[in-house]
Design a protein around this motif. Structure first.
Motif, mmCIF file in Angstrom:
data_model
loop_
_atom_site.group_PDB
_atom_site.id
_atom_site.type_symbol
_atom_site.label_atom_id
_atom_site.label_comp_id
_atom_site.label_asym_id
_atom_site.label_seq_id
_atom_site.Cartn_x
_atom_site.Cartn_y
_atom_site.Cartn_z
ATOM 1 N N PRO A 1 0.832 -1.216 0.000
ATOM 2 C CA PRO A 1 0.000 0.000 0.000
ATOM 3 C C PRO A 1 0.863 1.261 0.000
ATOM 4 O O PRO A 1 2.008 1.252 0.444
ATOM 5 C CB PRO A 1 -0.813 -0.123 1.294
ATOM 6 N N PHE A 2 0.295 2.342 -0.518
ATOM 7 C CA PHE A 2 1.001 3.621 -0.514
ATOM 8 C C PHE A 2 0.225 4.619 0.338
ATOM 9 O O PHE A 2 -0.926 4.397 0.705
ATOM 10 C CB PHE A 2 1.214 4.152 -1.942
ATOM 11 N N GLU B 1 -1.188 8.239 -6.606
ATOM 12 C CA GLU B 1 0.154 7.695 -6.452
ATOM 13 C C GLU B 1 0.618 7.919 -5.023
ATOM 14 O O GLU B 1 0.012 8.688 -4.268
ATOM 15 C CB GLU B 1 1.122 8.374 -7.434
ATOM 16 N N ASP B 2 1.712 7.263 -4.670
ATOM 17 C CA ASP B 2 2.255 7.409 -3.326
ATOM 18 C C ASP B 2 2.677 8.857 -3.086
ATOM 19 O O ASP B 2 3.350 9.474 -3.913
ATOM 20 C CB ASP B 2 3.461 6.480 -3.155
ATOM 21 N N GLY C 1 -6.141 13.419 7.180
ATOM 22 C CA GLY C 1 -4.850 12.897 7.615
ATOM 23 C C GLY C 1 -4.246 12.006 6.548
ATOM 24 O O GLY C 1 -4.667 12.004 5.386
ATOM 25 N N VAL C 2 -3.226 11.216 6.943
ATOM 26 C CA VAL C 2 -2.532 10.305 6.032
ATOM 27 C C VAL C 2 -3.186 8.931 6.122
ATOM 28 O O VAL C 2 -3.335 8.378 7.215
ATOM 29 C CB VAL C 2 -1.036 10.225 6.374
ATOM 30 N N HIS C 3 -3.572 8.381 4.967
ATOM 31 C CA HIS C 3 -4.240 7.085 4.914
ATOM 32 C C HIS C 3 -3.498 6.174 3.933
ATOM 33 O O HIS C 3 -2.976 6.635 2.914
ATOM 34 C CB HIS C 3 -5.697 7.239 4.482
ATOM 35 N N ALA C 4 -3.458 4.869 4.259
ATOM 36 C CA ALA C 4 -2.826 3.869 3.401
ATOM 37 C C ALA C 4 -3.863 3.297 2.450
ATOM 38 O O ALA C 4 -4.942 2.872 2.870
ATOM 39 C CB ALA C 4 -2.208 2.762 4.245
#
Length: 201
Positions: A43-44, A92-93, A56-59
Motif C-alpha cells: 500500500p502507498f 500515487e504514493d 490525515g494520512v491514509h494507506a
C-alpha cells in the motif's frame, strides 16, 4: 516354438521392471521447482485534507482513486464542495487530496429609509431656530428655573448668571453673558437665539 516366445516376452518384461525399479531408486537430480504465491501489493500513503470527516494520512492499495481516498477519510463533511474534484483520478504514493469547503453566500441586510424624526439622525449640535411663538428669556430678570431651560445652562451656571448681574448690574447686551464663568462661545451660540436683555412687549 511357442515356449520360445514366452521366454522372450518374459525377458523383455523383466528388463523393463528392472529398469523401472532402478530409476525409482535413484535420488532426484537438480533443485525442486517450488510454486511461489503471488507478491502482496504494497500500500502507498495519501494525504487527505480539507472538508472530510477524518483528514490525515491514509494507506491505500495500488490502483486506488480519489473516490477511494475520500471513503478512507470517512467521506465528505456537509460543508464539502466536491464539484471541482475528479473522483475517478488515479492516485500515487505521496499524493495530497484537498477537499474544499463551500463558501457561504452573505445575505445582504435589509435597508431602511432613515427616519428624520429619529434622535440618531438629528445633529446633536444643531440649534433649533426660535419662532415667533417662542418667548425669549430676559437674562436680566429671569429666575434660576427659567435660566435652566436654556441649552447648556445647569443649576450652577444659572446661579452664576444671577450672581453676576447682582454684582455688576444688568447685562447691556446678550453678548455680555459670556463674561459669566462657564459660558463660552460654544454655549453662547446655543442660547443666543433664545435670550434677550430687553423687555418683551
Amino acid at each position: 516354438m511357442k515356449n520360445w516366445w514366452i521366454v522372450v516376452l518374459g525377458v523383455i518384461f523383466g528388463l523393463l521392471g528392472a529398469g523401472i525399479i532402478y530409476l525409482a531408486s535413484q535420488p532426484p537430480r537438480g533443485n525442486p521447482i517450488a510454486l511461489l504465491p503471488p507478491p502482496t501489493p504494497i500500500p502507498f500513503q495519501v494525504h487527505i485534507s480539507g472538508a472530510v470527516i477524518n483528514p490525515g494520512v491514509h494507506a491505500l492499495p495500488p490502483g486506488s482513486r480519489v473516490q477511494d481516498a475520500i471513503e478512507a477519510a470517512g467521506g465528505f463533511t456537509p460543508q464539502a464542495d466536491s464539484s471541482g474534484l475528479n473522483l475517478a483520478a488515479l492516485l500515487e504514493d505521496g499524493t495530497r487530496v484537498l477537499v474544499p469547503s463551500q463558501i457561504p453566500t452573505a445575505t445582504p441586510a435589509p435597508t431602511r429609509e432613515p427616519n428624520p424624526q429619529s434622535p440618531q439622525n438629528q445633529n446633536p449640535t444643531s440649534i433649533p431656530a426660535a419662532t415667533s411663538s417662542t418667548p425669549l428669556i430676559n437674562i436680566n430678570t429671569a429666575s434660576q428655573p427659567e435660566l435652566e431651560t436654556l441649552s447648556g445652562i445647569g443649576p450652577a451656571t444659572a446661579l452664576k448668571i444671577i450672581a453676576f448681574r447682582q454684582e455688576n448690574g444688568y447685562f447691556s447686551s446678550i453678548e455680555e453673558i459670556q463674561k459669566v464663568s462657564g459660558i463660552g462661545p460654544a454655549t453662547f451660540e446655543k442660547i443666543k437665539a433664545f435670550i434677550t436683555v430687553d423687555e418683551q412687549p
